[in-house]
Design an enzyme around this catalytic site. Structure first.
Site, PDB file in Angstrom:
ATOM      1  N   HIS A  18      34.227  56.798  30.233  1.00 17.88           N
ATOM      2  CA  HIS A  18      35.436  56.153  30.737  1.00 17.88           C
ATOM      3  C   HIS A  18      35.678  54.864  29.954  1.00 17.88           C
ATOM      4  O   HIS A  18      35.026  54.599  28.943  1.00 17.88           O
ATOM      5  CB  HIS A  18      35.333  55.911  32.245  1.00 17.88           C
ATOM      6  CG  HIS A  18      34.135  55.119  32.655  1.00 17.88           C
ATOM      7  ND1 HIS A  18      34.170  53.765  32.840  1.00 17.88           N
ATOM      8  CD2 HIS A  18      32.859  55.502  32.906  1.00 17.88           C
ATOM      9  CE1 HIS A  18      32.980  53.333  33.203  1.00 17.88           C
ATOM     10  NE2 HIS A  18      32.159  54.367  33.247  1.00 17.88           N
TER      11      HIS A  18
ATOM     12  N   CYS B  58      30.280  26.955  58.005  1.00 18.69           N
ATOM     13  CA  CYS B  58      31.723  27.053  57.780  1.00 18.69           C
ATOM     14  C   CYS B  58      32.079  28.235  56.890  1.00 18.69           C
ATOM     15  O   CYS B  58      33.212  28.356  56.432  1.00 18.69           O
ATOM     16  CB  CYS B  58      32.276  25.763  57.177  1.00 18.69           C
ATOM     17  SG  CYS B  58      31.558  25.311  55.585  1.00 18.69           S
TER      18      CYS B  58
END
EC number: 2.7.3.9
Length: 838
Positions: A175, A768
């Protein structure tokens, strides 16, 4: 290499002068021929229809090749080909008439040879017309099974002087990525080089030529060369070919594991073909799909002199190369080398001699340069797409994409479509990738969900999808972009699956699930103002990740008790110049006033790695994630750090209740230096002292948490970056993104180490990162000892509800179990066990 054999086609599998009511009827007739011949089991026609929902099987020029989906290969008893001749034609898709239906049943990819033969037939209109009207089935059989297409003028390819034999060991065949490396290597030498497969050969320096060979795993090839440096070329090329094998095998294994992974969450009651990616934003949605792509533009044929046309083409190619180089460089800075390689491969296509030669031939025939370029691109791309290999179909899309870039240089009217070109009906948007700004600008009234071929679950695009409340999946691969517009689909952002053409039973089940989830969200929303207090009385602070003052009201409405993370880099990212000290001061003061005394944690500028700003003129780095970013950059750029700190202390002097947090701390000296600068600026302004904390994002900080805690007032753990650095995985790499899981026990152990170190000096620890906004992740973090969680505002109600429904002792037990797990999958399985016991 001997060419793979054609799947059997015999006269009894050819039906002449047939008629069909519509496409479905034609497919049913072709399937019935295969059933009658014992090639397939009954029901194969349904598999062929499902394939139509995934990809267009119309080759053009009156030919269609319906075939089943890979998941249904168990229905194929033996390879076979059925041919339905339709002299009157049948509409395959709007504007596409099929006169010869070639139905394929194959247990492997041996039919690629047939597809190659069909593409040659397309180039012979007279021969093709004869097949549409012949009364002799033997003519059709001969055309499909002969050793070569009707054109007999071309002689079989012969090898060059020096050569070696090689077998393709890449599971996905040859590919674009490995082919690009082959072509680049060959072009580094002056010798002529060739790759031969059977009787076909390609220039080893031509990416398109290599791809058109359609090489699969196990194919044998001969690589040959001629010239003064031929031996050196072959030695180097073979080394490159061999070196790529391990990575190709590893990539294929990871993809197989992802496809085989069990589905967590909602599952359709009936087995359906699904595109499998990585869940990026939870939720289920039903809608038609719409693929974001450039507009299909008619290119006018405006002949000009050959000399002038050549100059125009040369200039357009040069500008496009420059454009792609800039995009590649920007992508390398923001997302890493893996995603940047996409644009490197596209630039490689511009060097293809076949493409340039074909364009020039058309110009010599008297056609305009833009028209000639467009035709050359379409001819080659159609040939790649017609090979029936989904990997090569993706390369056809790449060729068309880069072709449009050149076309836009030649003819500005050929500019592509954008996010404004959405259908009137709300849709599930499919895209190669989206920039954070594109994602942020999505109209949620028009877009129900988002699926991208590239990206990772902790990317900023994924984070923004969660902020918008859109179900989203990422890293689905090139097959995502082969889906036709208008197909009905169900997207599940939790499991990372896109179900194509679901049955009515599946649609009803999805609607029921959506309604149930909506009812749960409504209950959570009604109680969002209640504190996150466990059943045994333990309180966890809940903050919001907010970037701008105008976002505060929504965060408070969702139940936030303050802002746990203000990302100040967005003040720099969304403009063309650096904000002044006064501009920053006004923003920080406005944020604090909007919070009305609630806590505000402001993170100092975090630029570098995946966030780059052109107007800051940062130097190019080969590996920006391990380079000058975060605190390292701030200490090297006082022109950025000091105006920001002055603005923050001025805001504090005027009443803002805020804390300062420094990103990407890796050592005690860094923190001490930053504290000294803060102390100096505070003294100059006669401002109040402010709490100074640090982000824990790298293993070095987690391992030294007890030492760093002597000099920091608090810690906030950024789980997205911590995961990336602990696991050594680029979180934007679509091949690895599935493994960048913040629930990996190694990451959880780093979090526990941080908490243990902080406790020695009585420092509080918050989180966070993305893990804080996941109800299960938040439960684990609370059990580990985290005292504050900050998240996207939309996640707050669900996290609060989960924590309120559990005892701290149960969460601590859960955390201990997670720490003993060996994999992230085992940790995730704990959630299902807990839910089953609840």
């Amino acid at each position: 290499m001997s060419s793979p054999s054609i799947a059997p086609v015999t006269p009894d599998l050819v039906r002449l002068r047939a008629t069909a009511r519509d496409k479905d009827d034609a497919i049913a007739q072709a399937a019935q021929l295969l059933v009658a011949a014992g090639c397939v089991a009954p029901g194969y026609d349904a598999s062929m229809r499902r394939r139509e929902g995934l990809a267009n099987t119309f080759l053009g020029h009156g030919l269609a090749i319906p075939h089943g989906v890979g998941e249904d290969r168990h229905l194929v008893r033996r390879d076979g080909i059925a041919v339905l001749q339709l002299p009157e034609g049948v509409e395959w898709n709007p504007g596409q008439t099929t006169r010869l239906v070639v139905g394929i049943a194959a247990q492997s990819d041996t039919h690629i040879t047939l597809l190659r033969r069909l593409t040659r037939l397309i180039q012979d209109p007279a021969q093709l017309e004869a097949l549409f009207t012949t009364d002799d089935p033997a003519v059709i059989v001969a055309a499909l099974t002969g050793d070569r297409a009707p054109d007999t003028s071309a002689a079989p390819a012969t090898d060059l002087a020096e050569r070696f034999e090689w077998t393709i060991a890449y599971p996905s065949g040859l590919h674009a990525r490995p082919a690009t490396r082959w072509a680049e290597t060959a072009r580094g030498f002056s010798a002529r080089a060739q790759v031969r497969a059977g009787d076909q050969a390609a220039d080893a320096k031509s990416l398109v030529g290599l791809l058109q060979l359609g090489l699969r795993a196990g194919d044998s090839i001969t690589v040959s060369a001629k010239g003064s440096d031929a031996p050196a070329l072959l030695k180097r090329l073979r080394a490159v070919m061999d070196s790529l094998t391990a990575q190709e095998k590893a990539d294929a294994e990871r993809a197989a594991q992802r496809r085989a992974a069990p589905v967590i969450g909602w599952t359709p009651p009936q087995a359906q073909p699904a595109i499998v990616g990585i869940g990026a934003s939870p939720g289920v949605a039903i809608g038609i799909v719409h693929r974001l792509r450039a507009a299909q533009t008619e290119v006018a044929d405006q002949p000009i002199g050959l000399g002038d046309g050549g100059v125009l083409l040369h200039d357009a190619l040069t500008r496009t190369r420059q454009q792609l180089a800039a995009i590649q460089d920007d992508t390398q800075r923001r997302l890493g080398a893996s995603d940047a390689a996409i644009f490197k491969a596209q630039a490689e296509l511009l060097n293809d001699t076949d493409l340039i030669t074909r364009t020039c031939q058309l110009m010599v025939e008297g056609h305009g340069v833009a028209w000639s370029w467009h035709q050359a691109v379409e001819q080659i791309a159609s040939g790649l797409a017609a090979l029936g290999n989904p990997v090569l179909a993706g390369r056809a899309a790449d060729l068309r994409d880069v072709g449009r870039r050149v076309l836009a240089q030649l003819d500005p009217a050929a500019a592509g479509a954008g996010l404004t070109d959405l259908p009137e009906q709300p849709c599930i948007l499919l895209a190669g990738d989206l920039s954070p700004s594109d994602t942020a600008n999505l109209d949620t009234d028009c877009v129900l969900g988002l699926a991208t071929a590239q990206g990772g679950p902790t990317s900023h695009t994924a984070i923004l999808s969660r902020t918008l409340g859109l179900p989203a999946l990422v890293a689905a691969g090139g097959q995502l972009l082969d889906i036709e517009d208008g197909v009905t689909a169900i997207i599940d952002g939790s499991s990372g699956r896109l179900y194509i053409n679901p049955s009515e039973l599946d649609l009803d089940a999805a609607r029921t699930h959506i309604a149930e989830q909506q009812a749960i969200r409504e209950r959570e929303a009604a109680q969002r103002a209640l504190p996150a207090e466990t059943t045994d009385g333990h309180h966890i602070d809940i903050g919001a990740n907010v970037n701008l003052p105008e976002q505060v009201a929504m965060a408070l409405t969702q139940g936030a008790e303050g802002v746990g993370l203000m990302r100040t880099e967005f003040l720099f990212l969304e403009r063309g110049s650096t904000p002044t000290e006064d501009e920053q001061y006004q923003t920080y003061l406005a944020m604090a006033r909007a919070l009305d005394g609630r806590p505000l944690i402001v993170r100092a500028l975090d630029i570098g790695g995946d966030k780059q700003v052109a107007h800051l003129e940062l130097p190019h780095e080969e590996n920006p994630f391990l380079g000058v970013r975060g605190a390292r950059l701030l200490l090297r750029r006082p022109d950025l750090l000091e105006p920001q700190l002055r603005a923050l202390y001025r805001a504090a002097k005027d009443g803002a209740r805020l804390s300062i947090m420094f990103p990407m701390i890796t050592s005690v000296p860094e923190l001490i230096s930053l504290r000294e600068i803060c102390a100096r600026i505070r003294a100059e302004l006669d401002a109040p002292e402010l709490p100074i904390g640090i982000m824990i994002e790298v293993p070095a900080a987690a391992a030294q948490a007890d030492v760093l805690a002597r000099h920091a007032d608090f810690f906030s753990i950024g789980t997205n970056d911590l995961t990336q650095y602990v696991l050594a995985i680029d979180r934007q790499n679509p091949e690895l993104a599935a493994e960048a899981d913040s629930l990996h026990p190694a990451v959880l152990r780093m979090i526990r180490s941080t908490i243990d170190g902080a406790r020695k000096h009585d420092r509080w620890v918050g989180v966070c990162g993305g893990l804080a906004g996941d109800p299960f992740g938040a439960s684990l973090l609370a059990g580990l000892g985290v005292q504050e969680l900050s998240m996207t505002p939309n996640d707050i109600p669900a996290v609060k509800a989960r924590l309120r429904g559990r005892a701290l002792s149960a969460l601590q037990q859960l955390a201990e179990q997670a720490l003993q797990c060996e994999t992230a999958e085992q940790v995730r399985a704990l959630e299902a066990q807990r839910e089953g016991q609840a």
